[in-house]
Design a protein around this motif. Sequence first.
Motif, PDB file in Angstrom:
ATOM      1  N   MET A   1       2.568  15.116 -11.974  1.00  0.00           N
ATOM      2  CA  MET A   1       3.440  13.962 -11.975  1.00  0.00           C
ATOM      3  C   MET A   1       4.458  14.444 -10.868  1.00  0.00           C
ATOM      4  N   ALA A   2       4.730  13.695  -9.865  1.00  0.00           N
ATOM      5  CA  ALA A   2       5.656  13.855  -8.610  1.00  0.00           C
ATOM      6  C   ALA A   2       6.832  12.848  -8.448  1.00  0.00           C
ATOM      7  N   VAL A   3       7.794  13.421  -7.884  1.00  0.00           N
ATOM      8  CA  VAL A   3       8.934  12.659  -7.473  1.00  0.00           C
ATOM      9  C   VAL A   3       9.222  12.528  -6.074  1.00  0.00           C
TER      10      VAL A   3
ATOM     11  N   ASP B   1       0.671  -1.163   0.088  1.00  0.00           N
ATOM     12  CA  ASP B   1      -0.053   0.116   0.017  1.00  0.00           C
ATOM     13  C   ASP B   1       0.873   1.109  -0.134  1.00  0.00           C
ATOM     14  N   LEU B   2       0.796   2.082  -0.956  1.00  0.00           N
ATOM     15  CA  LEU B   2       1.718   3.410  -1.047  1.00  0.00           C
ATOM     16  C   LEU B   2       1.306   4.258  -0.079  1.00  0.00           C
ATOM     17  N   LEU B   3       0.036   4.145   0.523  1.00  0.00           N
ATOM     18  CA  LEU B   3      -0.111   5.149   1.560  1.00  0.00           C
ATOM     19  C   LEU B   3       0.454   4.657   3.051  1.00  0.00           C
ATOM     20  N   SER B   4       1.132   3.625   3.051  1.00  0.00           N
ATOM     21  CA  SER B   4       1.623   3.012   4.269  1.00  0.00           C
ATOM     22  C   SER B   4       2.917   3.781   4.617  1.00  0.00           C
ATOM     23  N   GLN B   5       3.469   4.609   4.006  1.00  0.00           N
ATOM     24  CA  GLN B   5       4.733   5.055   4.144  1.00  0.00           C
ATOM     25  C   GLN B   5       4.703   6.354   3.669  1.00  0.00           C
TER      26      GLN B   5
ATOM     27  N   LEU C   1       2.302  10.610  -3.557  1.00  0.00           N
ATOM     28  CA  LEU C   1       0.913  10.606  -4.035  1.00  0.00           C
ATOM     29  C   LEU C   1       0.391  11.800  -3.795  1.00  0.00           C
ATOM     30  N   ALA C   2       0.329  12.544  -2.540  1.00  0.00           N
ATOM     31  CA  ALA C   2      -0.498  13.672  -2.648  1.00  0.00           C
ATOM     32  C   ALA C   2      -0.245  14.913  -3.350  1.00  0.00           C
ATOM     33  N   ARG C   3       1.352  15.135  -3.822  1.00  0.00           N
ATOM     34  CA  ARG C   3       1.516  15.923  -4.777  1.00  0.00           C
ATOM     35  C   ARG C   3       1.164  15.594  -6.219  1.00  0.00           C
TER      36      ARG C   3
END
Length: 798
Positions: free
Chosen positions: A193-195, A173-177, A184-186
């Motif tokens: 697109m965000a880095v 889950d990408l929201l776990s870190q 993801l928020a940016r």
Amino acid sequence: MSMHGVRPKMLGFVSEEVSAWLVALVALIAGGLLTALLALATHELYQQQLRQRFELLASERYSRIEERFEDQVQRLDGLRRFFVFANEITLEEFNGYARPLLHRTQAYSWAPRVFAAQRNDFEQRASKALGLRYEILQLTDSGALRASPERPYYYPVLFTQALAWQRQPFGLDLLSQAQRQDTLARASAPGSMAVSAPLTLTDVDPAYARGVLMAAPVFAAQQLAREPQGYVMAVISMRQLMAEGLPSAAQDNLVVRIRDLTGPDTQHEVLFQSDNQGATTTLAASHLLHLADHDYQLDIRPSLAFMQANRSSAVTAVVFLGGLLSLMLSALLFSLFSQRQRALTLVEQRTGELRVSEQSLRNTHNQLRSVLDAATQVAIIATSLRGMISTFNAGAERMLGYTSAEAVGSLTLEALVSPEELQQRARALSVRYGREVSLAQAMFAETIQEGGSEPGEWTLQRKDGSHLLANMLVTAVLDEHGLWVGHLAICIDVTERKRIHDALAARDRLLDKLSAEVPGGIYQFSLRPDGSSCFSYASEGLRDIYEIEPSLLRLDATAVFDRIHPDDLGRVRTSIRYSAEHLTPWREEYRVLLPLAGLRWVRGEATPEPTDDGGTLWHGYVTDISDLKRVEEELRALSVTDVLTGIHNRRYFQERLKAELERAHRDQQDLAVIMLDIDHFKRVNDQFGHAVGDHVLRSLCQRINHRLRRTDVFCRLGGEEFMVLCPGSNVVQAHSLALELWQGLRSVPVEGVGIVTASFGVAGWRPGEGADALLLRADSGVYAAKQGGRDRVEAELP
């Protein structure tokens, strides 16, 4: 008195022998000073060249790294569009699209949005699709994976394509870190697109473990949503991105370092550092790199390999050669002054030789002049270094209207060029080089190319003031010592060729304008001997037909065949091959599946011709006939439908009966018919009126339709006569169906009329029997039912 009897003196008091020593000493001192100046200038030139070489290498390295960063963004954006314009992506489709993108990228992944209520169902479907146990997980601080706690929604990794098959983070889950959640928020807005900040990649070689995560949101096409459906991600190792394809550490001339600009200056992390050793020098370059929404600083310094490869011994050579030349010059001057008589004799000898050379040169000049004058279609003009014309051949006289006497020694080469054009080019060069460029400098800077092999296009001005367009090739004229002594210009009149070129360009513009007004698209389709194909010409109309940019089709026509409906693709390819083999006109109507317009019908026509390389070239057009097809279908439906009852009419029944009889005879299948006639229907019309009679017909047709199979064909032959065609049924099965229909009619009254009955006749097809015989036996059954008292089903008659 003899000349040798008195020794001449220099300056009246220094003898000739003493003066030779004095001149030699002065020459030695002057040579030493000049050598020192040359050594200093050589050192400065070496430093300047060293700086230019480093700046060139640094600029090239920066451009290459910037291209790699932009390439990562473009590939991830392409993967995002792949998800946006697809309804559903399978694992095989994802792997097929993402695998070719794995170039300097560790992995590509897809993480859809999963709500808490959908978690169990999503995990089961993912396990089935991946062929392994799938669970939504979270990454702990120690780097371990465990089941994710309850959240309103998740973004778990569903698909991933990596360079190496280590443990893949399926279900993470990408929201776990925090880092991934911030990324993801940016990247939550459409098209963004965000880095991520620098992070340590899991299950990657430690040397390549430091990198970033780049994420792009995926929104449904033509839908407004506040949250993305999911994210596509690229896992980028900075060392892999930077080092792949670049020179090894021992051969690399540059030391490269990339720093992340996130946070304060004291915390800028170094994401990449070259392994080679840097040189101690003031040379350095710094650039700003952009990756999505992130900035990085690129620092470049020369390496030890660069300094060793560019080491110069020019200063030492200048000092050595300068000192040697000074000594040689001193010795030469001493020898000259001490042996004056020998020098005078040598001068006389050389004078005689020069006179011979002058005569030979004069003869050569006359021969050259004859050759130049023979070139009457080409203007050949020679000038001095200052641009003054020294040679003006017959071709130049004919082209420009000046005589040789008027041009030689009086005109310069730039005087023969249009002043406005020369001034315009001088201004452009001044802006380019940042300094004032004279007209003469602009003339030669624009025309003398490397090696003198590329002509420039100029507007020349004749003596009468008219103008002509010419290709002018200007080269440097060198003497026997390799010194630049002038210029040689060769001019060819291209006015007529330019006029033809402009006419062809105007014709092309007219063709584009006409093709834009024609409905559909005009094209040239080329089939090469190796089986590949392209549209050598495609008008703008093809963009609307196939929703593809015409420029893409000029290289490869595969995109068009991808748009054709799968059921029609084989037929279209077969017709193209047949047209190529027999050189017959090609004409096809087929369906296309478009991303925006959906299913459409198109018609294409073209005429083929063979090409020199063994291929085939078609000239044709294609139009959208979807509206025409829709009208045809409507007319077809009206032509085979009974207007009153809505069922098929006699015409459709006859067509289907003929087709089913052919199939029954070919495949040895059963076929039966049921004929029915409504009892006393004339009495209903006379008693209740024709409107009620029409209502009775419609009501009975609805009841019968509900009881028929999908393969049965129900038709109205006319009046109150109806026919049921039963493909695949024998006479016994048809008789059972007729009894069911008969019972359904007589058991339910018609509103306002009461019970309405019908007489049924059944007939089964017999091998070798035609349509008329089959219908006659069914009609005989109806007649027998009416004779027997109506309201009954009569079995097949013998």
